[in-house]
Design a protein around this motif. Structure first.
Motif, PDB file in Angstrom:
ATOM      1  N   ALA A  25       3.004  -2.014  -5.033  1.00 37.12           N
ATOM      2  CA  ALA A  25       3.008  -2.344  -3.604  1.00 37.12           C
ATOM      3  C   ALA A  25       2.063  -3.516  -3.304  1.00 37.12           C
ATOM      4  CB  ALA A  25       2.618  -1.120  -2.786  1.00 37.12           C
ATOM      5  N   GLY A  26       0.837  -3.413  -3.794  1.00 35.82           N
ATOM      6  CA  GLY A  26      -0.166  -4.445  -3.492  1.00 35.82           C
ATOM      7  C   GLY A  26       0.234  -5.811  -4.029  1.00 35.82           C
ATOM      8  N   LEU A  27       0.817  -5.827  -5.230  1.00 33.04           N
ATOM      9  CA  LEU A  27       1.192  -7.113  -5.835  1.00 33.04           C
ATOM     10  C   LEU A  27       2.298  -7.790  -5.032  1.00 33.04           C
ATOM     11  CD1 LEU A  27       1.155  -6.542  -9.706  1.00 33.04           C
ATOM     12  CD2 LEU A  27      -0.680  -7.238  -8.181  1.00 33.04           C
ATOM     13  N   TYR A  28       3.320  -7.018  -4.679  1.00 35.09           N
ATOM     14  CA  TYR A  28       4.416  -7.645  -3.934  1.00 35.09           C
ATOM     15  C   TYR A  28       3.945  -8.056  -2.534  1.00 35.09           C
ATOM     16  CZ  TYR A  28       8.908  -8.393  -1.639  1.00 35.09           C
ATOM     17  OH  TYR A  28       9.941  -8.936  -0.917  1.00 35.09           O
ATOM     18  N   MET A  29       3.071  -7.237  -1.941  1.00 33.68           N
ATOM     19  CA  MET A  29       2.560  -7.574  -0.603  1.00 33.68           C
ATOM     20  C   MET A  29       1.830  -8.920  -0.658  1.00 33.68           C
ATOM     21  SD  MET A  29       2.416  -5.940   2.461  1.00 33.68           S
ATOM     22  CE  MET A  29       2.815  -7.410   3.384  1.00 33.68           C
ATOM     23  N   LEU A  30       1.020  -9.100  -1.675  1.00 36.78           N
ATOM     24  CA  LEU A  30       0.269 -10.355  -1.810  1.00 36.78           C
ATOM     25  C   LEU A  30       1.227 -11.531  -1.988  1.00 36.78           C
ATOM     26  CD1 LEU A  30      -2.329 -12.021  -2.261  1.00 36.78           C
ATOM     27  CD2 LEU A  30      -2.262 -11.316  -4.667  1.00 36.78           C
ATOM     28  N   HIS A  31       2.173 -11.353  -2.892  1.00 36.68           N
ATOM     29  CA  HIS A  31       3.114 -12.437  -3.161  1.00 36.68           C
ATOM     30  C   HIS A  31       3.866 -12.832  -1.886  1.00 36.68           C
ATOM     31  CE1 HIS A  31       6.140 -14.857  -5.078  1.00 36.68           C
ATOM     32  NE2 HIS A  31       7.086 -14.070  -4.599  1.00 36.68           N
ATOM     33  N   PHE A  38       0.278 -16.708   4.854  1.00 35.49           N
ATOM     34  CA  PHE A  38      -0.881 -15.915   5.296  1.00 35.49           C
ATOM     35  C   PHE A  38      -1.936 -15.926   4.190  1.00 35.49           C
ATOM     36  CE2 PHE A  38       2.696 -13.948   7.572  1.00 35.49           C
ATOM     37  CZ  PHE A  38       2.207 -13.948   8.877  1.00 35.49           C
ATOM     38  N   SER A  39      -3.196 -15.815   4.598  1.00 36.05           N
ATOM     39  CA  SER A  39      -4.235 -15.655   3.583  1.00 36.05           C
ATOM     40  C   SER A  39      -4.418 -14.161   3.331  1.00 36.05           C
ATOM     41  CB  SER A  39      -5.544 -16.273   4.056  1.00 36.05           C
ATOM     42  OG  SER A  39      -6.026 -15.603   5.198  1.00 36.05           O
ATOM     43  N   ALA A  40      -4.518 -13.801   2.064  1.00 28.75           N
ATOM     44  CA  ALA A  40      -4.617 -12.372   1.738  1.00 28.75           C
ATOM     45  C   ALA A  40      -5.377 -12.197   0.434  1.00 28.75           C
ATOM     46  CB  ALA A  40      -3.214 -11.770   1.609  1.00 28.75           C
ATOM     47  N   ALA A 102       2.186 -10.210 -12.286  1.00 25.80           N
ATOM     48  CA  ALA A 102       0.903 -10.754 -11.785  1.00 25.80           C
ATOM     49  C   ALA A 102       0.692 -12.179 -12.297  1.00 25.80           C
ATOM     50  CB  ALA A 102      -0.246  -9.851 -12.214  1.00 25.80           C
ATOM     51  N   ASP A 103       1.041 -12.420 -13.575  1.00 24.95           N
ATOM     52  CA  ASP A 103       0.856 -13.761 -14.147  1.00 24.95           C
ATOM     53  C   ASP A 103       1.924 -14.737 -13.656  1.00 24.95           C
ATOM     54  OD1 ASP A 103      -1.330 -12.879 -15.549  1.00 24.95           O
ATOM     55  OD2 ASP A 103      -0.130 -12.277 -17.289  1.00 24.95           O
ATOM     56  N   ARG A 104       3.142 -14.277 -13.664  1.00 33.25           N
ATOM     57  CA  ARG A 104       4.280 -15.137 -13.321  1.00 33.25           C
ATOM     58  C   ARG A 104       4.131 -15.728 -11.920  1.00 33.25           C
ATOM     59  NH1 ARG A 104       9.989 -14.375 -15.225  1.00 33.25           N
ATOM     60  NH2 ARG A 104      11.271 -15.557 -13.787  1.00 33.25           N
ATOM     61  N   PHE A 105       3.604 -14.912 -11.000  1.00 34.79           N
ATOM     62  CA  PHE A 105       3.475 -15.393  -9.619  1.00 34.79           C
ATOM     63  C   PHE A 105       2.024 -15.784  -9.296  1.00 34.79           C
ATOM     64  CE2 PHE A 105       7.254 -12.685  -9.759  1.00 34.79           C
ATOM     65  CZ  PHE A 105       8.205 -13.586  -9.300  1.00 34.79           C
TER      66      PHE A 105
END
Ligand code: N01
Length: 551
Positions: A25-31, A38-40, A102-105
């Motif tokens: 969830a957190g990774l996709y939300m950040l991406h 947005f800054s996150a 995480a690396d790819r994005f």
């Protein structure tokens, strides 16, 4: 001009969004937030990304949703390029996938690891959230997204003497990073939910002896895992958009199975048995979809439950052990159905014993092992497969304070209330990804995570475009949604089990059916309509000036 002012506010030093948790969830939300400008930043307690798949490293840990479906859909190239090696992916493979994402994005530069968030407080004057880390650092943000997971607060039962045990103590959900070698060890395993059922066969294959302490026998169906074939992979990859759309929009759980349009009692006994047998042989939770009323009708459910009990009797050679393994106190799948590899057959091994804790209650842990029913058991290692404080545990572990300093854990003392599982009245600008009151754990988690992240992102864009500072669930909408969640559960057999869905595994926790069982497709439509209707049931507002507040 006005638009520019709003944009500037979203890009100020104060973060637009603080995200707690670096799992799926957190990774996709950040991406997603990044792509929208947005800054996150993500804060994560663990040493690395992965969430539940970081911690649950016990032997045998794997997902029981097929890997081609338990994966992100937001990026077509990722979807095509990643190759799953098995029908049901193991924990290490899923963790590799998460790391790859995480690396790819390029997500890591905005992820702060080894940092547990212990408090989050809403400031009514500024309209900001201040989030505090365990070592006292603070972060200010306009929005806070809790991506803390539904099954992330592991639970150790309060058994007398636990601190006196001289051997190793392991918990399936806090497994050490290095592989644990059970060779030559006498092992006690407490707990026979999905984690225990997956771990026990592998521990038994290595250890000198395993004693399993079972309180409630569970229903488990065979996984029948296989190595991924080119044909199967191709059948998915060539049709991903259409298949994902169908899973998202027209299924109950966000996962495609072989659905039946018949109730179990609509066919004769021979047809019913043949259908159960066919699905038992092909494996996985597809078994549950043999008929369309297995979680709605008790007589229908009983036919499937009897079939599984018959299988247990066939597989387990010792009749007393077989009898102890027969589930008796809940409908099939009203507690999460388990999917195993050789679980029942493991009890045919000479080095495995089963203790029925209802007949021989665990009295105390001793320095050498444990005492149950006045018998002493000696162990080198104790494995707790005792589960989680599900859905609310990780949120309540953070001191979350909304308007007037009200604590979320106090608001939820009688059970979690939320509007759509997305927001809680009195906690403006705080979102919960797959929170209680949403399909969450009853659905394919990745599908539900993507839906929530997309919904939250669109909501933030709407606020930015319209110059609105705050969004907050209205109490009436929340109450009505709670009634709907409850009514949906009552239409099913789910509440008939003392499950973690009900909070029943935690002494003192309020009993309430927490996930929304009205179906994912239906739920998605409701969320989309709410947004299209100007965020019906949410209050959208600007922040009153300081003068207005003090007046
Ligand atoms: O936890 P659980 P889990 N004395 O709560 C027993 C997901 N998951 O980690 O039933 C003795 O299901 C307890 O007994 P009882 C999945 O959603 C998915 O196994 O309360 N026993 C029970 O047997 C799953 O449902 C996957 O009577 C005690 C066990 O501990 C969820 O995680 C894999 C006890 C806990 O079972 C949780 O599964 C793994 C005590 N004092 C997990 N206290 C896959 O995708 C508790 N127990 C495959």
């Amino acid at each position: 001009m006005e638009q520019r002012q709003h944009d500037a506010r979203f890009n100020a030093e104060i973060l637009d969004v603080v995200i707690v948790g670096a799992g799926f969830a957190g990774l996709y939300m950040l991406h997603k937030l990044r792509t929208l400008g947005f800054s996150a930043k993500v804060f994560e307690a663990a040493e690395d990304v992965g969430g539940t798949w970081y911690w649950n490293r016990y032997p045998g840990a794997r997902c029981d949703v097929e890997s081609v479906q338990y994966s992100y859909s937001f990026d077509p190239a990722l979807e095509q390029e990643w190759r799953w090696s098995e029908r049901f992916a193991t924990q290490p493979e899923i963790l590799r996938y998460i790391n790859h994402v995480a690396d790819r994005f390029d997500l890591r530069r905005d992820i702060v690891l080894n940092t547990r968030i212990k408090a989050a407080e809403f400031n009514e004057k500024s309209g900001h959230w201040t989030v505090t880390t365990a070592d006292g650092a603070t972060i200010e943000a306009r929005f806070c997204v809790m991506a803390t997971g539904c099954l992330s607060a592991s639970r150790l039962p309060a058994i007398d003497g636990l601190d006196r045990f001289a051997g190793e103590v392991l918990h399936t959900a806090l497994w050490p990073r290095e592989q644990f070698d059970f060779t030559g060890k006498r092992v006690g395993v407490i707990g026979t939910g999905s984690s225990g059922i997956q771990a026990i066969p592998l521990i038994a294959a290595q250890a000198q002896h395993v004693t399993v302490f079972q309180r409630t026998p569970n229903f488990s169906v065979p996984a029948r895992n296989w190595d991924m074939t080119d044909d199967y992979e191709r059948s998915w990859k060539e049709n991903y958009p259409a298949l994902r759309k169908r899973a998202r929009e027209s299924t109950w759980s966000g996962t495609l199975y072989e659905f039946s349009d018949k109730g179990a009692m609509e066919v004769d006994e021979a047809t019913r048995q043949a259908e159960y047998e066919r699905r038992w042989q092909t494996g996985g939770a597809n078994f549950m979809h043999a008929f369309n009323d297995l979680l709605l009708s008790e007589p229908s459910n009983e036919t499937a439950a009897d079939f599984v009990r018959g299988k247990i009797r066939q597989i387990v050679q010792d009749p007393r052990t077989a009898e102890a393994l027969l589930p008796f106190d809940h409908p099939l799948a009203a507690k999460r159905i388990c999917v195993d590899t050789d679980y029942y057959a493991t009890y045919n091994r000479d080095n495995v014993d089963l203790i029925d804790v209802r007949r021989e209650p665990i009295e105390a842990i001793t320095p050498d092992g444990l005492r149950a029913g006045e018998r002493e058991h000696v162990f080198d290692t104790l494995v707790f497969a005792t589960g989680f404080d599900a859905m609310t545990g990780a949120l309540n572990a953070i001191d979350i304070r909304g308007r007037e300093g009200h604590r979320l854990s106090d608001e939820w003392r009688d059970g979690p209330r939320s509007y759509l599982g997305l927001m809680v009245a009195g906690f403006p600008n705080l979102f919960t990804v797959t929170g209680p009151g949403s399909p969450s754990v009853l659905s394919n988690m990745i599908v539900s995570i993507e839906q929530h992240v997309d919904w939250i992102s669109e909501c933030l864009c709407h606020l930015r475009e319209t110059g609105i500072d705050l969004i907050e669930a209205e109490t009436t909408a929340q109450t009505e949604w709670g009634q709907e969640v409850n009514a949906a559960a009552e239409r099913t057999l789910y509440p008939r089990a003392g499950s973690w869905y009900m909070g029943a595994n935690i002494p003192g926790k309020a009993r309430m059916f927490m996930p929304y069982v009205g179906g994912l497709g239906n739920y998605r439509r409701i969320c989309a309509e709410v947004a299209a209707d100007g965020y019906r049931g949410f209050r959208l507002q600007g922040i009153p000036s300081a003068a207005a507040i003090s007046a």
